[in-house]
Design an enzyme around this catalytic site. Sequence first.
Site, PDB file in Angstrom:
ATOM      1  N   ASP A  86       0.834  -1.199   0.000  1.00  0.00           N
ATOM      2  CA  ASP A  86       0.000   0.000   0.000  1.00  0.00           C
ATOM      3  C   ASP A  86       0.873   1.255   0.000  1.00  0.00           C
ATOM      4  OD1 ASP A  86      -2.419  -1.445  -0.018  1.00  0.00           O
ATOM      5  OD2 ASP A  86      -2.269  -1.790   2.130  1.00  0.00           O
TER       6      ASP A  86
ATOM      7  N   LYS B 296       0.593  -7.735  -3.233  1.00  0.00           N
ATOM      8  CA  LYS B 296      -0.738  -7.207  -3.550  1.00  0.00           C
ATOM      9  C   LYS B 296      -0.616  -5.750  -3.978  1.00  0.00           C
ATOM     10  CE  LYS B 296      -4.143  -5.991  -0.446  1.00  0.00           C
ATOM     11  NZ  LYS B 296      -4.865  -4.759  -0.822  1.00  0.00           N
TER      12      LYS B 296
ATOM     13  N   ASP C  61      -5.619  -6.020  -6.678  1.00  0.00           N
ATOM     14  CA  ASP C  61      -6.803  -5.838  -5.821  1.00  0.00           C
ATOM     15  C   ASP C  61      -7.562  -4.579  -6.250  1.00  0.00           C
ATOM     16  OD1 ASP C  61      -8.568  -5.749  -3.664  1.00  0.00           O
ATOM     17  OD2 ASP C  61      -7.058  -5.058  -2.236  1.00  0.00           O
ATOM     18  N   LEU C  62      -8.345  -4.693  -7.329  1.00  0.00           N
ATOM     19  CA  LEU C  62      -9.065  -3.518  -7.850  1.00  0.00           C
ATOM     20  C   LEU C  62     -10.571  -3.592  -7.594  1.00  0.00           C
ATOM     21  CD1 LEU C  62      -7.182  -2.891 -11.237  1.00  0.00           C
ATOM     22  CD2 LEU C  62      -6.760  -1.861  -9.001  1.00  0.00           C
ATOM     23  N   LYS C  63     -11.046  -4.710  -7.066  1.00  0.00           N
ATOM     24  CA  LYS C  63     -12.449  -4.855  -6.615  1.00  0.00           C
ATOM     25  C   LYS C  63     -13.468  -4.320  -7.624  1.00  0.00           C
ATOM     26  CE  LYS C  63     -11.336  -4.529  -1.644  1.00  0.00           C
ATOM     27  NZ  LYS C  63      -9.942  -4.071  -1.603  1.00  0.00           N
ATOM     28  N   LEU C  64     -13.516  -4.942  -8.806  1.00  0.00           N
ATOM     29  CA  LEU C  64     -14.433  -4.451  -9.845  1.00  0.00           C
ATOM     30  C   LEU C  64     -15.904  -4.641  -9.458  1.00  0.00           C
ATOM     31  CD1 LEU C  64     -11.680  -4.683 -11.369  1.00  0.00           C
ATOM     32  CD2 LEU C  64     -13.007  -5.150 -13.422  1.00  0.00           C
ATOM     33  N   HIS C  65     -16.731  -3.698  -9.860  1.00  0.00           N
ATOM     34  CA  HIS C  65     -18.175  -3.743  -9.573  1.00  0.00           C
ATOM     35  C   HIS C  65     -18.873  -2.825 -10.565  1.00  0.00           C
ATOM     36  CE1 HIS C  65     -21.529  -3.445  -6.247  1.00  0.00           C
ATOM     37  NE2 HIS C  65     -21.979  -3.916  -7.403  1.00  0.00           N
ATOM     38  N   ASP C  66     -19.459  -3.414 -11.615  1.00  0.00           N
ATOM     39  CA  ASP C  66     -20.137  -2.607 -12.639  1.00  0.00           C
ATOM     40  C   ASP C  66     -21.088  -3.534 -13.388  1.00  0.00           C
ATOM     41  OD1 ASP C  66     -20.726  -0.592 -14.610  1.00  0.00           O
ATOM     42  OD2 ASP C  66     -18.755   0.285 -14.260  1.00  0.00           O
ATOM     43  N   ILE C  67     -21.647  -3.093 -14.502  1.00  0.00           N
ATOM     44  CA  ILE C  67     -22.546  -3.970 -15.250  1.00  0.00           C
ATOM     45  C   ILE C  67     -21.710  -5.105 -15.867  1.00  0.00           C
ATOM     46  CG2 ILE C  67     -24.278  -2.189 -15.692  1.00  0.00           C
ATOM     47  CD1 ILE C  67     -23.130  -1.940 -18.551  1.00  0.00           C
ATOM     48  N   PRO C  68     -22.323  -6.272 -16.081  1.00  0.00           N
ATOM     49  CA  PRO C  68     -21.553  -7.433 -16.550  1.00  0.00           C
ATOM     50  C   PRO C  68     -20.691  -7.153 -17.767  1.00  0.00           C
ATOM     51  CG  PRO C  68     -23.746  -8.135 -15.898  1.00  0.00           C
ATOM     52  CD  PRO C  68     -23.742  -6.635 -15.801  1.00  0.00           C
TER      53      PRO C  68
ATOM     54  N   THR D 222     -19.282  -4.391 -18.882  1.00  0.00           N
ATOM     55  CA  THR D 222     -18.116  -3.553 -18.557  1.00  0.00           C
ATOM     56  C   THR D 222     -17.081  -4.343 -17.775  1.00  0.00           C
ATOM     57  OG1 THR D 222     -19.530  -1.609 -18.553  1.00  0.00           O
ATOM     58  CG2 THR D 222     -17.426  -1.394 -17.416  1.00  0.00           C
TER      59      THR D 222
ATOM     60  N   THR E  14     -15.090  -5.479   5.417  1.00  0.00           N
ATOM     61  CA  THR E  14     -15.025  -5.556   6.883  1.00  0.00           C
ATOM     62  C   THR E  14     -15.297  -4.195   7.527  1.00  0.00           C
ATOM     63  OG1 THR E  14     -12.631  -5.421   6.608  1.00  0.00           O
ATOM     64  CG2 THR E  14     -13.537  -7.571   7.141  1.00  0.00           C
TER      65      THR E  14
ATOM     66  N   GLN F 252      -7.334  -2.305  12.205  1.00  0.00           N
ATOM     67  CA  GLN F 252      -8.017  -3.582  11.990  1.00  0.00           C
ATOM     68  C   GLN F 252      -8.740  -3.976  13.277  1.00  0.00           C
ATOM     69  OE1 GLN F 252      -8.416  -5.062   9.224  1.00  0.00           O
ATOM     70  NE2 GLN F 252      -6.638  -4.870   7.894  1.00  0.00           N
TER      71      GLN F 252
ATOM     72  N   ARG G 183       0.949  -3.576   6.927  1.00  0.00           N
ATOM     73  CA  ARG G 183       1.799  -2.828   7.842  1.00  0.00           C
ATOM     74  C   ARG G 183       2.698  -3.642   8.767  1.00  0.00           C
ATOM     75  NH1 ARG G 183      -3.286   0.719   9.236  1.00  0.00           N
ATOM     76  NH2 ARG G 183      -4.127  -1.317   8.643  1.00  0.00           N
TER      77      ARG G 183
HETATM   78  O1  C5P Z   1      -1.728  -3.084   6.771  1.00  0.00           O
HETATM   79  P1  C5P Z   1      -2.713  -4.202   6.854  1.00  0.00           P
HETATM   80  O2  C5P Z   1      -2.086  -5.554   7.207  1.00  0.00           O
HETATM   81  O3  C5P Z   1      -3.909  -3.879   7.722  1.00  0.00           O
HETATM   82  O4  C5P Z   1      -3.218  -4.356   5.344  1.00  0.00           O
HETATM   83  C1  C5P Z   1      -4.279  -5.204   5.003  1.00  0.00           C
HETATM   84  C2  C5P Z   1      -4.561  -5.060   3.528  1.00  0.00           C
HETATM   85  O5  C5P Z   1      -5.709  -5.840   3.205  1.00  0.00           O
HETATM   86  C3  C5P Z   1      -4.869  -3.636   3.061  1.00  0.00           C
HETATM   87  O6  C5P Z   1      -4.379  -3.510   1.724  1.00  0.00           O
HETATM   88  C4  C5P Z   1      -6.380  -3.571   3.102  1.00  0.00           C
HETATM   89  O7  C5P Z   1      -6.893  -2.645   2.175  1.00  0.00           O
HETATM   90  C5  C5P Z   1      -6.741  -4.999   2.689  1.00  0.00           C
HETATM   91  N1  C5P Z   1      -8.068  -5.438   3.130  1.00  0.00           N
HETATM   92  C6  C5P Z   1      -8.450  -5.482   4.466  1.00  0.00           C
HETATM   93  N2  C5P Z   1      -9.697  -5.899   4.812  1.00  0.00           N
HETATM   94  C7  C5P Z   1     -10.565  -6.296   3.866  1.00  0.00           C
HETATM   95  C8  C5P Z   1     -10.199  -6.267   2.514  1.00  0.00           C
HETATM   96  C9  C5P Z   1      -8.923  -5.836   2.184  1.00  0.00           C
HETATM   97  O8  C5P Z   1      -7.668  -5.126   5.333  1.00  0.00           O
HETATM   98  N3  C5P Z   1     -11.757  -6.733   4.227  1.00  0.00           N
END
Ligand code: C5P
Length: 232
Positions: A10, A32, A59-66, A68, A119, A190, A211
Amino acid sequence: MGKDVIVACDFSSKAEVMNFLDKFTEEKPFVKIGMELYYAEGPAIVREIKERGHKIFLDLKLHDIPNTVKKSMSVLSRLDVDMTNLHAAGTVAMMEAAIEGLTRPDGTRPILIAVTQLTSTSQERMESDLLIEKPLDQVVMHYASCAKKAGLDGVVCSPLEAGKVHEQCGENFVTVTPGVRFADGEVGDQVRVTTPAKAKEIGSDYIVVGRPITAAADPVAAYRRCVKDFVG
Ligand code: C5P
């Protein structure tokens, strides 16, 4: 399914991520790349990290019409990533279209996993903002079932849910789990966290660790500790 530690890179610039990856002279961690780095540096950063020999979870988490999502997945498949994802909330039709788009002419494709409920979404918010009034864990398991029905390979979930997902969707249905912390480390923002060893015990297939590795005084030592505790 091969267990592995995925390092969440990140960072918001190429300089930062390369400075981080340069520290790894012996191993090539599974990396990632999320929205922050991808939107800052574009597809070139994926190619460059791939050329260095790393596996990549985009990790781009796509969400749109099928349609696209199908076309976008087709573009991403050419980047030669190893894993990518979308939101299960886009429906089974969207997930099926995604698989179609992601499948390369030779029949191969990256691992495709679904985000169930983020989450960061609480039961309260899900009810008030999304008008979903079932218990959150039931919603997560239902989304996992939809992902399996659409032919996806697995889901992103809390390590604490990995066992239940395997029970319902099968041992080969992949669980990719963030929220991992060392027992003696900072939790940060978290909430539901577990250690690499516990994630292994519950049955996560991949842990995503940011982290605790990227912000460690010695990131390589922290990565090795994760691998030792999780992969063995
Ligand atoms: O730094 P940390 O270990 O908290 O990073 C967790 C990674 O996982 C981050 O890139 C965060 O965006 C991702 N993530 C998450 N919880 C989710 C989905 C993705 O922490 N439910």
